[in-house]
Design an enzyme around this catalytic site. Structure first.
Site, PDB file in Angstrom:
ATOM      1  N   ASP A  33       0.829  -1.206   0.000  1.00 14.46           N
ATOM      2  CA  ASP A  33       0.000   0.000   0.000  1.00 14.46           C
ATOM      3  C   ASP A  33       0.866   1.260   0.000  1.00 14.46           C
ATOM      4  OD1 ASP A  33      -2.340   1.461   0.043  1.00 14.46           O
ATOM      5  OD2 ASP A  33      -2.525   1.416   2.223  1.00 14.46           O
ATOM      6  N   ASN A  81     -10.293  -2.939  -7.211  1.00 13.25           N
ATOM      7  CA  ASN A  81      -9.441  -1.935  -7.854  1.00 13.25           C
ATOM      8  C   ASN A  81      -9.884  -1.559  -9.263  1.00 13.25           C
ATOM      9  OD1 ASN A  81      -6.332  -3.086  -6.329  1.00 13.25           O
ATOM     10  ND2 ASN A  81      -7.755  -1.499  -5.664  1.00 13.25           N
TER      11      ASN A  81
END
Length: 256
Positions: A33, A81
């Site tokens: 991340d 995503n």
């Protein structure tokens, strides 16, 4: 060249001296991340963060292989995503093509085996071809298994697995008494891997974001403050040292 090899060997030796070699996590899972925030801090486009994140994957794969980790699962692209801007998704989908084109020879040399979990049949053709080529070229390798979770989501995996179990029970005329943890494990995308002992998330965020939600039930969690492009070999070693300082109890009591 010879000096470079000596320096590399010394670095590996230093890492091994810092760690308890009898307690290296067999399986490390990482939520990578912070690529976008890394780029934003530098006033760069988000895709630059993804590019730098790809370089970090190379670093972490090398050191994981060198210290004896057997499975490294990287959360590369989630089922959620797809909602990102189309230009960003297209760039991310092309990353495996570039990554494997440049890194595959080294993966082969280091005896690393490339594998995936997720709904990869939904990926663009060029991405699928690059992944399948890497799998084929490394199929006989016996070292670190580098597992990319791509178009993967923990809930989607469970739904998919439950449907498969239901169909199997129905077709074979079995009842639900056969279902236990082992039966479920054997129907997950990760059926060939042990559960991760260690889950790392970079960027300081403290959540698992639908990643391996069944498999990390007893994993040790470490939330590292570094953004993924800044996460390096030393940070991984720090995380493993923290892991080695803990006692895994699996719901029991610690030894007094």
């Amino acid at each position: 060249m010879f000096k470079k090899l000596i320096n590399k060997k010394n670095t590996i030796n230093n890492y091994n001296e810092e760690l308890d070699s009898s307690n290296i996590p067999e399986h490390i899972a990482i939520i990578m991340d912070g690529n976008g925030r890394w780029a934003k801090k530098r006033k760069m486009p988000r895709i630059k963060g993804h590019y730098e994140g790809m370089q970090t994957i190379k670093k972490i794969t090398r050191v994981a292989s060198d210290i004896g980790v057997k499975y490294l699962t990287l959360y590369a692209f989630s089922t959620e995503n797809w909602s990102r801007p189309e230009s960003e998704v297209n760039y991310i989908m092309n990353l495996p093509v570039n990554f494997l084109k440049t890194f595959l020879p080294e993966l082969i040399e280091k005896n690393v085996k490339v594998e995936t979990i997720g709904f990869t049949d939904k990926l663009p053709k060029s991405t699928i071809e690059a992944i399948n080529n890497a799998k084929e070229k490394t199929a006989n390798n016996t070292g670190l298994k580098l597992i990319f979770a791509i178009n993967y989501g923990g809930r989607a995996e469970l739904v998919h697995s439950i449907k498969n179990m239901f169909d199997e029970l129905h077709q074979q005329g079995l009842n639900s008494d056969i279902i236990d943890e082992t039966y479920i494990n054997n129907h997950l995308m990760t059926k060939d891997y042990p559960d991760p002992e260690l889950l790392i998330r970079t960027s300081g965020e403290q959540r698992i974001s639908n990643f391996l939600i069944w498999q990390v039930s007893y994993s040790e969690f470490i939330f590292n403050q570094k953004l993924w492009p800044d996460f390096d070999e030393d940070e991984l070693i720090k995380c493993i040292k923290i892991y080695q300082s803990r006692q895994r109890r699996f719901g029991g009591l610690s030894e007094e």
